[in-house]
Design an enzyme around this catalytic site. Structure first.
Site, PDB file in Angstrom:
ATOM      1  N   LYS A  30      -2.294   4.559  -4.339  1.00  0.00           N
ATOM      2  CA  LYS A  30      -2.082   5.715  -5.178  1.00  0.00           C
ATOM      3  C   LYS A  30      -1.103   6.693  -4.489  1.00  0.00           C
ATOM      4  O   LYS A  30      -1.217   6.914  -3.409  1.00  0.00           O
ATOM      5  CB  LYS A  30      -3.585   6.306  -5.569  1.00  0.00           C
ATOM      6  CG  LYS A  30      -4.182   7.037  -4.543  1.00  0.00           C
ATOM      7  CD  LYS A  30      -5.407   7.730  -5.064  1.00  0.00           C
ATOM      8  CE  LYS A  30      -6.272   8.384  -3.987  1.00  0.00           C
ATOM      9  NZ  LYS A  30      -7.539   7.722  -4.025  1.00  0.00           N
ATOM     10  N   MET A  90      -7.626   8.639   9.558  1.00  0.00           N
ATOM     11  CA  MET A  90      -8.308   9.440   8.254  1.00  0.00           C
ATOM     12  C   MET A  90      -9.308  10.553   8.452  1.00  0.00           C
ATOM     13  O   MET A  90     -10.223  10.818   8.046  1.00  0.00           O
ATOM     14  CB  MET A  90      -8.991   8.571   7.411  1.00  0.00           C
ATOM     15  CG  MET A  90      -8.128   7.658   6.826  1.00  0.00           C
ATOM     16  SD  MET A  90      -8.961   6.254   5.957  1.00  0.00           S
ATOM     17  CE  MET A  90      -9.381   5.013   7.045  1.00  0.00           C
ATOM     18  N   ASP A 106       0.758  -1.183  -0.031  1.00  0.00           N
ATOM     19  CA  ASP A 106       0.002  -0.001  -0.031  1.00  0.00           C
ATOM     20  C   ASP A 106       1.001   1.198   0.173  1.00  0.00           C
ATOM     21  O   ASP A 106       2.024   1.212   0.424  1.00  0.00           O
ATOM     22  CB  ASP A 106      -0.875  -0.173   1.383  1.00  0.00           C
ATOM     23  CG  ASP A 106      -2.196  -0.671   1.146  1.00  0.00           C
ATOM     24  OD1 ASP A 106      -2.498  -1.119  -0.287  1.00  0.00           O
ATOM     25  OD2 ASP A 106      -2.942  -1.003   1.904  1.00  0.00           O
TER      26      ASP A 106
HETATM   27  N1  SAH Z   1      -4.087  -0.432   8.973  1.00  0.00           N
HETATM   28  C1  SAH Z   1      -3.505   1.051   9.143  1.00  0.00           C
HETATM   29  C2  SAH Z   1      -4.583   2.098   8.846  1.00  0.00           C
HETATM   30  C3  SAH Z   1      -4.836   2.249   7.549  1.00  0.00           C
HETATM   31  S1  SAH Z   1      -5.958   3.684   7.313  1.00  0.00           S
HETATM   32  C4  SAH Z   1      -3.320   1.039  10.769  1.00  0.00           C
HETATM   33  O1  SAH Z   1      -3.572   0.054  11.471  1.00  0.00           O
HETATM   34  O2  SAH Z   1      -2.571   1.899  11.179  1.00  0.00           O
HETATM   35  C5  SAH Z   1      -4.932   4.850   6.958  1.00  0.00           C
HETATM   36  C6  SAH Z   1      -4.816   5.989   7.910  1.00  0.00           C
HETATM   37  O3  SAH Z   1      -4.044   5.323   9.128  1.00  0.00           O
HETATM   38  C7  SAH Z   1      -4.212   7.329   8.008  1.00  0.00           C
HETATM   39  O4  SAH Z   1      -4.998   8.167   6.859  1.00  0.00           O
HETATM   40  C8  SAH Z   1      -3.962   7.680   9.070  1.00  0.00           C
HETATM   41  O5  SAH Z   1      -4.851   8.183   9.673  1.00  0.00           O
HETATM   42  C9  SAH Z   1      -3.327   6.475   9.915  1.00  0.00           C
HETATM   43  N2  SAH Z   1      -1.944   6.242   9.863  1.00  0.00           N
HETATM   44  C10 SAH Z   1      -1.374   5.152   9.001  1.00  0.00           C
HETATM   45  N3  SAH Z   1       0.056   5.437   9.210  1.00  0.00           N
HETATM   46  C11 SAH Z   1       0.112   6.557  10.400  1.00  0.00           C
HETATM   47  C12 SAH Z   1       1.256   6.864  10.943  1.00  0.00           C
HETATM   48  N4  SAH Z   1       2.646   6.515  10.806  1.00  0.00           N
HETATM   49  N5  SAH Z   1       1.079   8.050  11.713  1.00  0.00           N
HETATM   50  C13 SAH Z   1      -0.261   8.711  11.874  1.00  0.00           C
HETATM   51  N6  SAH Z   1      -1.313   8.129  11.368  1.00  0.00           N
HETATM   52  C14 SAH Z   1      -1.129   7.049  10.450  1.00  0.00           C
END
Ligand code: SAH
Length: 464
Positions: A271, A384, A249
């Protein structure tokens, strides 16, 4: 990277060293391991150099280097331990067309010599661009201890067997054979029967592998964690190491992709900015297709694959196609963000429940139990949330949340470029607009950083 590591073909070519003291000796001890023709220019050479010359290991000219002496040399070392002389010979050697190294003078060298771990033909070169020789030596001795002395021998014998192994289909069957040889059968045979017994064992091993049915493909749905490669699980690390195909991703950090097996096919499924994006159907189709061809597919998702990862659609597609799958969990963004601000996600007498919310879902802004969330002490990790901040604020205030409820936005949690924005519900949308965050960010509702000094100035103003 200011210096690019390569392995230079030197067998049968000239390497010229100017100097006959300690510095020259140190380089010569390394160079004598090569199959290059060595020539040393030294008016007053150390006894070892004289001996090596007598044994035919190198050619010694008992005089200072002159123009034309380094013609056709691949490499040249200025090792006189005398700046004026080293400058002079370096100039001459460069005029002769050699690549030059001025010992212990990084700035005046066209190449530098790494620290070397020698298990010929396996060679490990360690460089620090001259910044930390101590570190290079420490890494070298660590590797020396870790790599079995017989590794070189195994690799040499393996090389003679390469042609025969081509009878196995390319890809996984061949890799399985080699990993069996290097890590199991080879060392076993060497220790039990010595070098002589190994050929028979190799023959037997090959026919064993030839008679195996080709293995069915499988899929691991793997959590890559929030970004810091050290936050990968050991299982995720191993999966990356063994993958034939990695479908990743957008949010998976480049440092983590670096860890994938070098031959793995890397497919970007997310993307990037305004670039093309793959539909979920297409991603499912790709995963199934590669697994059906017998590949080990690693479907790499940021954080934990079970949190806002559209995992079920992919698992359903795999079930429908009859492909075996497993899930390797990861550290979700909420955990990394909470760790970053020194807070726990649940706390006695504050919140015994924790919610994961998303700011928006497929239908747009996501609706939630706003009344429940508006109660004092509630904590939620909102994924998000950047775009939906104003909507979230509106709903929560409408349902009675206190305007001064702490909220902390953590961008790029666990990464070197991580940023924390500590604010309140009242000021959330304005502060987010002002902060202009472009990386992935998560909102910790109901939590303020433990260490206020970590926060941006807004929080300090709040407290004043
Ligand atoms: N599966 C992922 C979430 C995917 S949805 C998880 O468990 O973290 C994508 C969202 O995750 C982003 O829009 C943001 O809100 C959050 N996110 C993912 N990586 C991040 C990071 N390093 N720091 C802060 N937010 C993060």
């Amino acid at each position: 990277m200011q210096h690019f590591p390569i392995f230079l073909a030197v067998a049968g070519r000239r390497i010229v060293v100017s100097g006959g003291g300690e510095a020259a000796l140190a380089k010569l001890r390394l160079l004598l391991k090569t199959e290059a023709h060595l020539t040393v220019f030294a008016a007053d050479p150390a006894q070892e150099i004289v001996d090596w010359a007598a044994q035919g290991k190198l050619t010694l000219a008992r005089r200072a280097l002159a123009a034309g002496d380094a013609l056709c040399a691949a490499l040249f070392y200025a090792a006189n331990e005398d700046d004026a002389e080293d400058a002079r010979v370096t100039r001459l050697a460069q005029a002769d067309g050699a690549l030059t190294n001025w010992v212990d003078n990084l700035g005046q060298s066209q190449f530098i010599t790494p620290a070397i771990v020698d298990r010929d033909p396996v060679t490990v070169a360690i460089g620090t661009e001259g910044a930390a020789p101590v570190l290079a030596r420490a890494i070298k001795s660590d590797l020396e201890a870790r790599l079995p002395v017989q590794l070189g021998l195994l690799a040499r014998i393996g090389k003679t067997f390469r042609k025969a192994v081509e009878a196995l289909p390319m890809g996984r069957p061949r890799r399985d054979f080699w990993s069996d040889y290097y890590f199991k059968t080879g060392p076993e045979a060497l220790s039990q029967e010595g070098e002589a017994g190994i050929q028979t064992r190799l023959d037997a091993l090959l026919s064993d592998h030839l008679s195996r049915d080709s293995q069915p493909g499988r899929v691991a749905l793997v959590g890559a964690g929030p970004g810091d490669p050290e936050l990968l699980t050991l299982k995720a690390r191993r999966a990356l190491d063994e993958a034939d195909v990695v479908i990743y991703d957008r949010l998976v950090a480049p440092e983590i992709l670096e860890l994938a097996r070098r031959e793995a096919l890397m497919i970007n499924a997310g993307k990037e900015g305004f670039g093309p994006s793959m539909s979920q159907d297409e991603i499912c189709r790709l995963i199934v297709e590669h697994a059906a061809q017998g590949a080990y597919v690693v479907r790499l998702k940021s954080g934990d694959p079970t949190v806002y990862g559209r995992l079920d659609e992919e698992v359903d597609a795999l079930d429908a196609a009859g492909v075996a799958w497993s899930i390797i969990p990861g550290i979700t963004a909420a955990s990394a963000a909470a760790a970053g601000i020194g807070q726990s996600l649940t706390k006695r007498d504050r919140n015994s429940a924790l919610r994961f919310l998303t700011g928006h879902d497929v239908k747009g802004f996501a609706e939630h139990d706003w009344r429940g969330l508006a109660r004092p002490g509630e904590v939620a990790a909102i994924y998000m949330a950047k775009k939906g901040a104003r909507f979230l604020q509106g709903r929560l205030l409408m349902h009675g949340a206190a305007p001064n409820t702490p909220v902390t936005m953590v961008e790029n949690a666990s990464r070197a470029d991580g940023q924390t924005l500590a604010t309140t519900l009242a000021r959330l949308p304005a502060d987010i607009d002002a902060a202009n965050m472009s990386g992935p960010a998560i909102l910790l509702y109901g939590l303020a950083p433990r260490d206020a000094a970590l926060a941006l100035p807004q929080l300090q103003k709040d407290q004043a």
